[in-house]
Design an enzyme around this catalytic site. Structure first.
Site, PDB file in Angstrom:
ATOM      1  N   GLY A  84       0.886  -1.026  -0.186  1.00  0.00           N
ATOM      2  CA  GLY A  84      -0.055  -0.345  -0.122  1.00  0.00           C
ATOM      3  C   GLY A  84       0.899   0.707  -0.151  1.00  0.00           C
ATOM      4  CE  LYS A  94       5.618   6.314  13.575  1.00  0.00           C
ATOM      5  NZ  LYS A  94       5.631   5.479  12.695  1.00  0.00           N
ATOM      6  CG  ASN A 109       1.523   5.617  15.379  1.00  0.00           C
ATOM      7  OD1 ASN A 109       2.167   4.730  15.484  1.00  0.00           O
ATOM      8  ND2 ASN A 109       1.338   6.843  14.787  1.00  0.00           N
TER       9      ASN A 109
HETATM   10  N1  LIG Z   1       1.175   5.071   5.984  1.00  0.00           N
HETATM   11  C1  LIG Z   1       1.868   5.897   7.384  1.00  0.00           C
HETATM   12  O1  LIG Z   1       2.395   7.096   6.965  1.00  0.00           O
HETATM   13  C2  LIG Z   1       2.884   5.596   8.031  1.00  0.00           C
HETATM   14  C3  LIG Z   1       2.310   3.986   8.170  1.00  0.00           C
HETATM   15  N2  LIG Z   1       2.858   2.995   8.754  1.00  0.00           N
HETATM   16  C4  LIG Z   1       2.435   1.483   9.567  1.00  0.00           C
HETATM   17  O2  LIG Z   1       3.423   1.278   8.467  1.00  0.00           O
HETATM   18  C5  LIG Z   1       2.502   0.193   8.159  1.00  0.00           C
HETATM   19  C6  LIG Z   1       2.087  -0.101   6.839  1.00  0.00           C
HETATM   20  O3  LIG Z   1       0.786   1.239   6.547  1.00  0.00           O
HETATM   21  P1  LIG Z   1      -0.161   1.871   4.978  1.00  0.00           P
HETATM   22  O4  LIG Z   1       0.987   1.716   4.226  1.00  0.00           O
HETATM   23  O5  LIG Z   1       0.045   2.768   5.761  1.00  0.00           O
HETATM   24  O6  LIG Z   1      -1.099   0.808   4.567  1.00  0.00           O
HETATM   25  P2  LIG Z   1      -2.244   0.152   3.726  1.00  0.00           P
HETATM   26  O7  LIG Z   1      -3.159  -0.214   3.740  1.00  0.00           O
HETATM   27  O8  LIG Z   1      -1.708   1.393   2.454  1.00  0.00           O
HETATM   28  O9  LIG Z   1      -0.830  -0.851   3.177  1.00  0.00           O
HETATM   29  C7  LIG Z   1      -1.779  -2.187   3.044  1.00  0.00           C
HETATM   30  C8  LIG Z   1      -1.138  -2.677   2.014  1.00  0.00           C
HETATM   31  O10 LIG Z   1      -1.929  -4.124   2.365  1.00  0.00           O
HETATM   32  C9  LIG Z   1      -2.013  -5.072   1.990  1.00  0.00           C
HETATM   33  N3  LIG Z   1      -2.245  -5.853   2.753  1.00  0.00           N
HETATM   34  C10 LIG Z   1      -3.776  -6.415   2.996  1.00  0.00           C
HETATM   35  N4  LIG Z   1      -3.915  -8.271   3.561  1.00  0.00           N
HETATM   36  C11 LIG Z   1      -2.775  -8.669   2.390  1.00  0.00           C
HETATM   37  C12 LIG Z   1      -2.014 -10.078   2.201  1.00  0.00           C
HETATM   38  N5  LIG Z   1      -2.677 -10.902   3.193  1.00  0.00           N
HETATM   39  N6  LIG Z   1      -1.305  -9.785   1.623  1.00  0.00           N
HETATM   40  C13 LIG Z   1      -0.644  -9.085   1.170  1.00  0.00           C
HETATM   41  N7  LIG Z   1      -0.830  -7.659   1.557  1.00  0.00           N
HETATM   42  C14 LIG Z   1      -2.207  -6.737   2.231  1.00  0.00           C
HETATM   43  C15 LIG Z   1      -3.654  -3.841   1.923  1.00  0.00           C
HETATM   44  O11 LIG Z   1      -4.424  -4.623   0.335  1.00  0.00           O
HETATM   45  P3  LIG Z   1      -5.708  -4.071   0.871  1.00  0.00           P
HETATM   46  O12 LIG Z   1      -5.795  -2.625   0.321  1.00  0.00           O
HETATM   47  O13 LIG Z   1      -6.849  -4.529  -0.199  1.00  0.00           O
HETATM   48  O14 LIG Z   1      -6.276  -4.846   1.914  1.00  0.00           O
HETATM   49  C16 LIG Z   1      -3.042  -2.532   1.449  1.00  0.00           C
HETATM   50  O15 LIG Z   1      -1.744  -2.426  -0.252  1.00  0.00           O
HETATM   51  C17 LIG Z   1       0.940   0.259   8.736  1.00  0.00           C
HETATM   52  O16 LIG Z   1       0.834  -0.614  10.304  1.00  0.00           O
HETATM   53  C18 LIG Z   1       1.077   1.614   9.627  1.00  0.00           C
HETATM   54  O17 LIG Z   1       0.558   1.525  10.434  1.00  0.00           O
HETATM   55  C19 LIG Z   1       4.108   3.782   9.740  1.00  0.00           C
HETATM   56  C20 LIG Z   1       4.360   4.842   9.538  1.00  0.00           C
HETATM   57  C21 LIG Z   1       3.724   5.780   8.752  1.00  0.00           C
HETATM   58  C1  LIG Z   2       2.476   9.573   9.646  1.00  0.00           C
HETATM   59  C2  LIG Z   2       1.808   9.199  11.628  1.00  0.00           C
HETATM   60  C3  LIG Z   2       3.761   9.468  11.542  1.00  0.00           C
HETATM   61  C4  LIG Z   2       1.392  10.134  11.388  1.00  0.00           C
HETATM   62  O1  LIG Z   2       0.511  10.443  12.881  1.00  0.00           O
HETATM   63  C5  LIG Z   2       1.794   7.591  11.381  1.00  0.00           C
HETATM   64  O2  LIG Z   2       2.652   6.844  12.005  1.00  0.00           O
HETATM   65  C6  LIG Z   2       0.205   7.101  10.511  1.00  0.00           C
HETATM   66  O3  LIG Z   2      -0.052   8.618  10.401  1.00  0.00           O
HETATM   67  O4  LIG Z   2      -0.540   6.051  11.615  1.00  0.00           O
END
Ligand SMILES: NC(=O)C1=CN([C@@H]2O[C@H](COP(=O)(O)OP(=O)(O)OC[C@H]3O[C@@H](n4cnc5c(N)ncnc54)[C@H](OP(=O)(O)O)[C@@H]3O)[C@@H](O)[C@H]2O)C=CC1
Ligand SMILES: CC(C)(CO)C(=O)C(=O)O
Length: 308
Positions: free
Chosen positions: A9, A186, A190
């Site tokens: 994602g 972190k 959060n």
């Molecule tokens: N976004 C941010 O700025 C930040 C996020 N994080 C952390 O990073 C992690 C990822 O976040 P983020 O990228 O925002 O999340 P997203 O929801 O954007 O991405 C997660 C992806 O995983 C896919 N997925 C779901 N189930 C499966 C599976 N069984 N196998 C493979 N892929 C799967 C989802 O598909 P579908 O959409 O179809 O469910 C989606 O494309 C989280 O723990 C978040 O808290 C940490 C720092 C910053």
């Molecule tokens: C990008 C950031 C640090 C902001 O709260 C985050 O971890 C989230 O959105 O889950």
């Protein structure tokens, strides 16, 4: 390096895209059909501050169709999908692979350890932000860094190489044993900011504008750190409050991922964030009333969001 990203994602696509641009062999594994189709047909549209928008060609497949024997696998699913994703990607796992989780929340190592030996697991946190603009299109509007360590505390040349690869791709990374404490810091961040924005249905800046909401976020963060300290971790309380203030003053338009999940009708990571802190506090017999109140309120909103 050969790097598989499980969960492509916002974060997985950003990390995978930046690594692929530097010539690393990257395979994204995801289950979102529209995203897979777009990346296969047109490449990944990657947008970062400073370097603008470009298309990056890289492989993407469903987890069960993983085709690469990688040096490292980075998990970037939401925490509630870790187990299913790893099970589906079982064919990609092997005993000479490093498996890194940079997901938010607590308990990520324990989930990975159900399928991967602890000696192969690395854990860390990242402050790099990323948002999905739409299928096949990711945007990162800010800088950040990565801190990570081996889950068993041992040195790993492979993890050092991964840190170099990430740094070379524009994701400044350090290998640092205090990353375990950073995971708690972190979580404190959060547990405070994501929940207040989620319940208030507002941006980080809107919390920052109201003295009582700002003070509530600081109280939650401080509460979480009392639990971390009781578990023997050396946490930087002044640093955490400064990071919170920085976010409240500068990330004014950001909607934390927990609010984005609610708005999209998806389950949140509340159980791995406030829920996990509550469980740890209960084990120690410590009251954490603010963390507990926000946990209950987010779950209430989540139930309503999932019902629609
Ligand atoms: N976004 C941010 O700025 C930040 C996020 N994080 C952390 O990073 C992690 C990822 O976040 P983020 O990228 O925002 O999340 P997203 O929801 O954007 O991405 C997660 C992806 O995983 C896919 N997925 C779901 N189930 C499966 C599976 N069984 N196998 C493979 N892929 C799967 C989802 O598909 P579908 O959409 O179809 O469910 C989606 O494309 C989280 O723990 C978040 O808290 C940490 C720092 C910053
Ligand atoms: C990008 C950031 C640090 C902001 O709260 C985050 O971890 C989230 O959105 O889950």
């Amino acid at each position: 390096m050969r790097i598989t990203v499980l969960g492509a994602g916002a974060m997985g696509s950003l990390f995978g895209g930046l690594l692929a641009e530097q010539g690393h062999a990257v395979e994204l594994l995801d289950v979102n059909p529209a995203h897979i189709e777009q990346v296969q047909a047109r490449g990944l549209t990657l947008e970062t501050d400073g370097r603008g928008r470009r298309a990056v060609r890289l492989s993407i497949a469903r987890p069960e169709a993983a085709g690469m024997k990688a040096d490292c696998l980075i998990i970037f699913t939401k925490t509630l999908h870790t187990a299913d994703a790893l099970k589906a990607a079982r064919g990609a796992l092997h005993d000479d692979m490093l498996v890194l989780t940079l997901q938010n929340g607590l308990g990520n190592v324990e989930k990975v350890a159900e399928l991967v030996p602890l000696s192969q697991i690395a854990v860390g946190v990242t402050t790099v932000p990323a948002d999905m603009v739409g299928p096949g299109h990711v945007h990162s509007h800010g800088e950040g860094h990565v801190r990570m360590t081996m889950a068993n505390g041992q040195h790993s040349d492979r993890l050092v190489s991964l840190a170099q690869a990430l740094t070379g791709a524009g994701l400044p990374s350090t290998v640092d044993p205090s990353a375990q404490a950073a995971v708690w810091q972190k979580v404190a961040f959060n547990a405070a900011l994501n929940t207040v924005c989620a319940v208030g249905d507002c941006t980080v800046g809107q919390v920052g504008e109201r003295a009582e909401a700002r003070s509530l976020a600081h109280r939650i963060a401080a509460e979480v750190l009392t639990v971390a300290r009781a578990r023997g971790l050396q946490v930087d309380e002044a640093g955490l409050h400064a990071t919170l203030d920085h976010a409240l003053d500068h990330h004014v338009h950001h909607k934390p991922s927990m609010l984005q999940d609610l708005l999209a009708g998806r389950p949140t990571e509340i159980d791995a964030i406030n829920g996990a802190v509550l469980r740890a506090a209960r084990e120690l017999g410590m009251p954490v009333p603010c963390t507990e109140a926000l946990d209950a309120l987010v779950r209430l909103r989540e139930q309503r969001a999932l019902a629609h």
